[in-house]
Design an enzyme around this catalytic site. Sequence first.
Site, PDB file in Angstrom:
ATOM      1  N   ARG A 121      52.582  18.243  53.524  1.00 17.79           N
ATOM      2  CA  ARG A 121      51.440  19.005  54.068  1.00 17.79           C
ATOM      3  C   ARG A 121      51.778  20.468  54.327  1.00 17.79           C
ATOM      4  O   ARG A 121      51.176  21.130  55.171  1.00 17.79           O
ATOM      5  CB  ARG A 121      50.907  18.377  55.355  1.00 17.79           C
ATOM      6  CG  ARG A 121      50.369  16.982  55.141  1.00 17.79           C
ATOM      7  CD  ARG A 121      49.486  16.544  56.277  1.00 17.79           C
ATOM      8  NE  ARG A 121      49.136  15.153  56.093  1.00 17.79           N
ATOM      9  CZ  ARG A 121      49.889  14.149  56.531  1.00 17.79           C
ATOM     10  NH1 ARG A 121      50.994  14.385  57.199  1.00 17.79           N
ATOM     11  NH2 ARG A 121      49.513  12.922  56.302  1.00 17.79           N
ATOM     12  N   LYS A 143      46.450  32.728  47.122  1.00 15.64           N
ATOM     13  CA  LYS A 143      45.782  31.743  46.260  1.00 15.64           C
ATOM     14  C   LYS A 143      46.840  31.020  45.447  1.00 15.64           C
ATOM     15  O   LYS A 143      47.644  31.654  44.771  1.00 15.64           O
ATOM     16  CB  LYS A 143      44.809  32.432  45.307  1.00 15.64           C
ATOM     17  CG  LYS A 143      43.503  32.816  45.948  1.00 15.64           C
ATOM     18  CD  LYS A 143      42.510  33.232  44.882  1.00 15.64           C
ATOM     19  CE  LYS A 143      41.184  33.624  45.499  1.00 15.64           C
ATOM     20  NZ  LYS A 143      40.227  34.109  44.495  1.00 15.64           N
ATOM     21  N   GLU A 185      44.764  45.164  36.419  1.00 17.30           N
ATOM     22  CA  GLU A 185      44.432  44.956  37.846  1.00 17.30           C
ATOM     23  C   GLU A 185      44.657  46.244  38.653  1.00 17.30           C
ATOM     24  O   GLU A 185      43.919  46.522  39.594  1.00 17.30           O
ATOM     25  CB  GLU A 185      45.273  43.820  38.447  1.00 17.30           C
ATOM     26  CG  GLU A 185      45.141  42.474  37.749  1.00 17.30           C
ATOM     27  CD  GLU A 185      43.838  41.724  38.042  1.00 17.30           C
ATOM     28  OE1 GLU A 185      43.084  42.149  38.940  1.00 17.30           O
ATOM     29  OE2 GLU A 185      43.589  40.712  37.346  1.00 17.30           O
ATOM     30  N   LYS A 227      44.939  45.328  48.217  1.00 16.21           N
ATOM     31  CA  LYS A 227      44.664  43.885  48.200  1.00 16.21           C
ATOM     32  C   LYS A 227      44.904  43.281  49.589  1.00 16.21           C
ATOM     33  O   LYS A 227      44.103  42.468  50.059  1.00 16.21           O
ATOM     34  CB  LYS A 227      45.509  43.167  47.141  1.00 16.21           C
ATOM     35  CG  LYS A 227      45.188  41.689  47.114  1.00 16.21           C
ATOM     36  CD  LYS A 227      45.247  41.045  45.771  1.00 16.21           C
ATOM     37  CE  LYS A 227      44.747  39.602  45.882  1.00 16.21           C
ATOM     38  NZ  LYS A 227      45.125  38.768  44.761  1.00 16.21           N
ATOM     39  N   GLU A 237      37.648  34.380  50.928  1.00 19.35           N
ATOM     40  CA  GLU A 237      36.642  34.844  49.971  1.00 19.35           C
ATOM     41  C   GLU A 237      35.221  34.428  50.311  1.00 19.35           C
ATOM     42  O   GLU A 237      34.537  33.763  49.530  1.00 19.35           O
ATOM     43  CB  GLU A 237      37.012  34.362  48.550  1.00 19.35           C
ATOM     44  CG  GLU A 237      36.249  35.115  47.473  1.00 19.35           C
ATOM     45  CD  GLU A 237      36.865  34.981  46.084  1.00 19.35           C
ATOM     46  OE1 GLU A 237      38.077  34.733  45.991  1.00 19.35           O
ATOM     47  OE2 GLU A 237      36.126  35.150  45.124  1.00 19.35           O
ATOM     48  N   ARG A 241      36.057  39.915  49.918  1.00 19.37           N
ATOM     49  CA  ARG A 241      37.082  39.625  48.911  1.00 19.37           C
ATOM     50  C   ARG A 241      36.503  39.571  47.494  1.00 19.37           C
ATOM     51  O   ARG A 241      37.208  39.752  46.523  1.00 19.37           O
ATOM     52  CB  ARG A 241      37.809  38.307  49.270  1.00 19.37           C
ATOM     53  CG  ARG A 241      39.057  38.069  48.448  1.00 19.37           C
ATOM     54  CD  ARG A 241      39.939  36.973  49.025  1.00 19.37           C
ATOM     55  NE  ARG A 241      41.039  36.738  48.113  1.00 19.37           N
ATOM     56  CZ  ARG A 241      42.175  36.132  48.439  1.00 19.37           C
ATOM     57  NH1 ARG A 241      42.374  35.709  49.662  1.00 19.37           N
ATOM     58  NH2 ARG A 241      43.116  35.962  47.552  1.00 19.37           N
ATOM     59  N   ASN A 245      36.865  40.835  42.405  1.00 22.43           N
ATOM     60  CA  ASN A 245      36.414  40.194  41.174  1.00 22.43           C
ATOM     61  C   ASN A 245      35.836  41.204  40.174  1.00 22.43           C
ATOM     62  O   ASN A 245      35.361  40.817  39.114  1.00 22.43           O
ATOM     63  CB  ASN A 245      35.355  39.151  41.555  1.00 22.43           C
ATOM     64  CG  ASN A 245      35.421  37.948  40.650  1.00 22.43           C
ATOM     65  OD1 ASN A 245      36.502  37.579  40.184  1.00 22.43           O
ATOM     66  ND2 ASN A 245      34.271  37.348  40.367  1.00 22.43           N
ATOM     67  N   HIS A 248      35.961  40.777  36.437  1.00 24.14           N
ATOM     68  CA  HIS A 248      36.428  39.418  36.153  1.00 24.14           C
ATOM     69  C   HIS A 248      35.344  38.466  35.641  1.00 24.14           C
ATOM     70  O   HIS A 248      35.654  37.488  34.977  1.00 24.14           O
ATOM     71  CB  HIS A 248      37.094  38.811  37.393  1.00 24.14           C
ATOM     72  CG  HIS A 248      38.486  39.316  37.608  1.00 24.14           C
ATOM     73  ND1 HIS A 248      38.759  40.643  37.826  1.00 24.14           N
ATOM     74  CD2 HIS A 248      39.684  38.685  37.603  1.00 24.14           C
ATOM     75  CE1 HIS A 248      40.073  40.795  37.973  1.00 24.14           C
ATOM     76  NE2 HIS A 248      40.653  39.621  37.826  1.00 24.14           N
ATOM     77  N   HIS A 252      36.530  36.507  32.466  1.00 21.14           N
ATOM     78  CA  HIS A 252      36.695  35.051  32.355  1.00 21.14           C
ATOM     79  C   HIS A 252      35.944  34.516  31.136  1.00 21.14           C
ATOM     80  O   HIS A 252      36.428  33.620  30.436  1.00 21.14           O
ATOM     81  CB  HIS A 252      36.211  34.342  33.629  1.00 21.14           C
ATOM     82  CG  HIS A 252      37.107  34.616  34.809  1.00 21.14           C
ATOM     83  ND1 HIS A 252      36.652  34.615  36.100  1.00 21.14           N
ATOM     84  CD2 HIS A 252      38.426  34.908  34.880  1.00 21.14           C
ATOM     85  CE1 HIS A 252      37.658  34.901  36.926  1.00 21.14           C
ATOM     86  NE2 HIS A 252      38.740  35.080  36.204  1.00 21.14           N
ATOM     87  N   HIS A 265      45.306  37.965  30.572  1.00 19.01           N
ATOM     88  CA  HIS A 265      44.328  38.151  31.651  1.00 19.01           C
ATOM     89  C   HIS A 265      43.971  39.631  31.899  1.00 19.01           C
ATOM     90  O   HIS A 265      42.795  39.999  31.927  1.00 19.01           O
ATOM     91  CB  HIS A 265      44.832  37.482  32.931  1.00 19.01           C
ATOM     92  CG  HIS A 265      43.899  37.661  34.084  1.00 19.01           C
ATOM     93  ND1 HIS A 265      42.638  37.093  34.103  1.00 19.01           N
ATOM     94  CD2 HIS A 265      44.015  38.357  35.230  1.00 19.01           C
ATOM     95  CE1 HIS A 265      42.029  37.442  35.214  1.00 19.01           C
ATOM     96  NE2 HIS A 265      42.842  38.205  35.930  1.00 19.01           N
TER      97      HIS A 265
END
Length: 366
Positions: A121, A143, A185, A227, A237, A241, A245, A248, A252, A265
């Site tokens: 955990r 993330k 980025e 960031k 998010e 946040r 994106n 993005h 994507h 990416h």
Amino acid sequence: MEKIKVELGENSYEIFIGENLFDDAAKFINSPNFSKKVMVVTDENIFNIYGEKLRKIFSIYDTNFEMKILPAGETSKTLEKAEKLYTCAIESRLDRKSVIVAIGGGVVGDLAGFVAATYLRGVNFVQVPTTLLAQVDSSVGGKTAVNHKLGKNLIGAFYQPKAVFIDIATLKTLPPREIRTGLGEVVKYGVISDADFFSYLEKNIEGILSGNVEILKQIIKRSCEIKAEVVSRDEKESGLRRILNFGHTIAHAVEEETHYTKYNHGEAVAIGMIGAALISQKLNYVDAEKVQRLKNLIERFGMYTHCDGCTVEGIYKALFRDKKTVGGKINWVLMKDFGNVEITAEVPENIIKEALKEIICDNKGG
Ligand code: ADP
Ligand code: ZN
């Protein structure tokens, strides 16, 4: 060594930026706060270059470390590889005060972070990102994820590391294309939050591409600060946040339409930022000259400004399959100026399609 604090209450931590930081990372892990059983996760390419150095540095300290080496590349970001890491963790009796250390790019960081978040955990996690993309983006913000065969990053958790050590010296061995993917980025941070930073990038293209350490340190530091600031204000998010994106939504779709093989990416993000900027221009959010500046910078960094092998219809449909498209609504991050973006779900279909047409190679008009 530069230091940036990511303020997240009891989950706060520091990002250290400098050269040759492996030793600082090993020292940090050797603290009395943690147990002596440590698992280091890396990939084959990094192990081939830095394996010996890592072994030497880690063996100076009194830690009992296990080194796990994954095949390089996105195919390692699976539950199956996570399970192998759990097995190793159990067999080497990692305990609740143990540390899992990720030394590598986004793939290693996301996978090792996911294992750290879930094993017992949650055990301590330390990141040593070695790609520009991981240094300015994936190692900051907590993330973690693995891919599922039906989609990327679908299984994961928000889980903050105890510290991040960004060793700029590792960029010397990074292939130029991997530098460019990180720059996608970096440019994004200028657009979403800092006009001066965008100008700094425009003025320092050569220094950045030639690997000038001081300039790289500056751009990594500023990117992490931006960031960190955004993440501190919106860890999970729910609002702010989302500005991260920018570029993005289309990226994507481009990645999916080209089956994740043609563009990496950051390259897809560069194309996506131009698409988002064109939508912004068509809605009179921003003037053409600023969109052109963005295009020029992307081009001068050696990234693509148009995508090949996609159709307007194909990308348009893929936009609605993005995991951030909720209830058929796309939250578009649009550009108003450098350092100023706005989120809106109200963009007419014809505007989106006109912009998509302009970022697809066949419609380049020479
Ligand atoms: P990203 O960080 O872009 O998400 P990866 O984790 O897949 O991506 O790393 C990109 C590639 O670069 C991988 O093949 C990885 O092994 C390699 N790599 C990572 N860091 C370095 C480095 N410092 N020097 C050389 N190759 C590296
Ligand atoms: Zn990204």
